[in-house]
Design an enzyme around this catalytic site. Structure first.
Site, PDB file in Angstrom:
ATOM      1  N   ARG A 132       4.190  10.676  -5.398  1.00  0.00           N
ATOM      2  CA  ARG A 132       5.545  11.159  -5.149  1.00  0.00           C
ATOM      3  C   ARG A 132       6.241  10.800  -6.271  1.00  0.00           C
ATOM      4  O   ARG A 132       6.320  11.191  -7.373  1.00  0.00           O
ATOM      5  CB  ARG A 132       6.008  11.010  -3.779  1.00  0.00           C
ATOM      6  CG  ARG A 132       5.325  11.445  -2.562  1.00  0.00           C
ATOM      7  CD  ARG A 132       5.939  11.506  -1.210  1.00  0.00           C
ATOM      8  NE  ARG A 132       6.037  10.318  -0.887  1.00  0.00           N
ATOM      9  CZ  ARG A 132       5.000   9.460  -0.287  1.00  0.00           C
ATOM     10  NH1 ARG A 132       4.017  10.453   0.271  1.00  0.00           N
ATOM     11  NH2 ARG A 132       4.945   8.293   0.050  1.00  0.00           N
ATOM     12  N   HIS A 154       0.791  -1.067   0.074  1.00  0.00           N
ATOM     13  CA  HIS A 154      -0.135  -0.080  -0.064  1.00  0.00           C
ATOM     14  C   HIS A 154       1.002   1.156   0.011  1.00  0.00           C
ATOM     15  O   HIS A 154       0.637   2.162  -0.823  1.00  0.00           O
ATOM     16  CB  HIS A 154      -0.828   0.132   1.337  1.00  0.00           C
ATOM     17  CG  HIS A 154      -1.726   1.159   1.600  1.00  0.00           C
ATOM     18  ND1 HIS A 154      -2.890   1.623   0.455  1.00  0.00           N
ATOM     19  CD2 HIS A 154      -1.687   2.287   2.324  1.00  0.00           C
ATOM     20  CE1 HIS A 154      -3.321   2.909   0.952  1.00  0.00           C
ATOM     21  NE2 HIS A 154      -2.559   3.046   1.988  1.00  0.00           N
ATOM     22  N   GLU A 193     -10.700   1.957   3.066  1.00  0.00           N
ATOM     23  CA  GLU A 193      -9.360   1.635   3.301  1.00  0.00           C
ATOM     24  C   GLU A 193      -9.675  -0.105   4.064  1.00  0.00           C
ATOM     25  O   GLU A 193     -10.341   0.047   5.077  1.00  0.00           O
ATOM     26  CB  GLU A 193      -8.494   2.253   4.102  1.00  0.00           C
ATOM     27  CG  GLU A 193      -8.062   3.455   3.246  1.00  0.00           C
ATOM     28  CD  GLU A 193      -6.762   4.336   3.978  1.00  0.00           C
ATOM     29  OE1 GLU A 193      -6.707   4.236   5.285  1.00  0.00           O
ATOM     30  OE2 GLU A 193      -6.120   5.167   3.001  1.00  0.00           O
TER      31      GLU A 193
HETATM   32 CA    CA Z   1      -5.707   3.928   7.076  1.00  0.00          CA
END
Ligand code: CA
Length: 404
Positions: free
Chosen positions: A131, A122, A188
């Site tokens: 990034r 992740h 999530e």
């Molecule tokens: Ca989280």
């Protein structure tokens, strides 16, 4: 007692939760098959020796605080009573409540909630997207379990709906932010552990001691508004993009029930500092999946992952959390961080599954998803299975309603 082989709530599991029925107060129960054992009722019948004040409570905290010798003792007593055909329990229908007739409540009064970021898959995916694809992980990532202090007041139990959050976002290439309902509401896929024993301010819990402090685990959907998050998170980290809601499953699976499913974690290279070293198998083989069910439509599984992929384990997380002398309390909750696997079908968020909106997911009704739409229900499930023994978490189910 006849429990179907595919039930999450086998005799090997016996997770704890808080339930009520129409006209009765919330109290502590244990899930078995499609029923709930009313522990306070067992005490009143003289079949269980536990302070009943700890059971007739709207949260598990007082029960958990009795310590593992008591909570594990209850597990062992129940296992004995449920397997003995002659046991008094067999004829005591009053202590069994159908889950279908019960209301489940938030099981734990969470005072402090910390969320980690411990899946290397992740963290690498997010790093690549936001990034640098070449250096996706920041320099600290392999040296400490990165985390932040989350908001405890908005933790909700499975079945409670949420509204799409509103907030500041910045349109692509714009100089000024706008205020609107989030267009990038995401789930999530996580688990969380519940602290079962308090530590003292100034003390550190070692990796050797850490499991004594972990009561059990829940499934956890750490809701995220990616557009709000992206604008606000520099330099201090997640804030309103996360704090609008965090959903957990109603049943807390004791760590002891997960014993048969221990596996070794991934090799940690470079070697961690001595205080983070540990002995033994600290990861757990727990299958996890996420489904999205559109309003009036069929559920579609969008991810199949596994808790065993975690780079940093729960023991290291708790040890790191307390290494500076920060104390933990009974009922504190620690999220794993999004649990993604290596393959695209095992990613733990829509951000990764649809790769920041570039790979829409086809739904059975012909629609597509890059993030969640109003009316979508997100369902997470988790279970461990080995040699005919199944221990499951049930589900955490939350519907996204329009902004209000
Ligand atoms: Ca989280």
């Amino acid at each position: 007692m006849n429990i179907p082989k595919d039930s999450d709530f086998s005799i090997h599991n016996l997770p704890f939760g808080v339930f009520s029925t129409s006209g009765t107060s919330p109290r502590v129960g244990v899930a078995i098959g499609d029923s709930i054992i009313d522990l306070a009722a067992l005490v009143h019948k003289g079949l269980l020796d536990v302070p009943v004040e700890a059971l007739e409570q709207p949260f598990l905290n007082n029960f958990i605080a009795l310590g593992k010798s008591v909570t594990n003792g209850v597990r062992k007593s129940l296992q004995a009573m449920l397997t003995d055909e002659k046991a008094a329990l067999k004829n005591l229908e009053a202590v069994f409540i159908k889950q279908a007739d019960a209301i489940m409540h938030l099981p734990v009064d969470v005072r402090d909630y910390t969320d980690f970021y411990s899946s290397i898959e992740h963290a690498t995916n997010v790093g690549k997207m936001f990034r640098d694809p070449e250096n996706a992980l920041l320099p600290n990532w392999k040296h400490l379990p990165v985390g932040y202090h989350g908001r405890a007041s908005s933790i909700i139990v499975s079945g409670v709906d949420i509204h799409r959050p509103k907030g500041q976002t910045i349109p692509k290439d714009a100089k000024q932010p706008i205020f609107q309902a989030s267009a990038r509401v995401d789930f999530e896929l996580e688990t969380a552990f519940i602290v079962g024993k308090a530590s003292q301010l100034g003390d550190s819990v070692s990796t050797k001691e850490a499991e004594d402090y972990i009561f059990g685990m829940v499934l956890f959907n750490d809701w995220s508004a990616r557009d709000i998050q992206k604008w606000e998170y520099v330099p201090l980290g997640p804030f309103l993009g996360k704090s609008f809601a965090s959903s957990i499953s109603a049943w807390v699976v004791p760590l002891e029930a997960l014993e048969p499913f221990r596996v070794a974690g991934p090799t940690q290279e470079p070697a961690v500092l001595p205080y983070l070293k540990y002995e033994g198998k600290k990861n757990y083989d727990i299958h996890l999946e996420v489904g999205i069910q559109p309003e009036g439509g069929a559920e579609h599984t969008v991810s199949r992952s596994n808790f065993k992929y975690m780079y940093w384990n729960m023991v290291q997380q708790l040890t790191h959390h307390t290494v500076n002398g920060c104390n933990v309390n009974v009922g504190d909750m620690m999220g794993s961080g999004t649990i993604s696997g290596k393959t695209e079908d095992s990613y733990g968020s829509m951000l990764e599954i649809a790769w920041a909106g570039t790979k829409p997911v086809a739904m059975p009704d012909g629609s597509t998803r890059v993030f969640l739409k109003d009316g979508d229900t997100v369902i997470m499930r988790g279970y461990a299975e080995k040699d005919g023994v199944r221990v499951g978490f049930g589900e955490v189910r939350t519907k996204v309603l329009p902004a209000r």
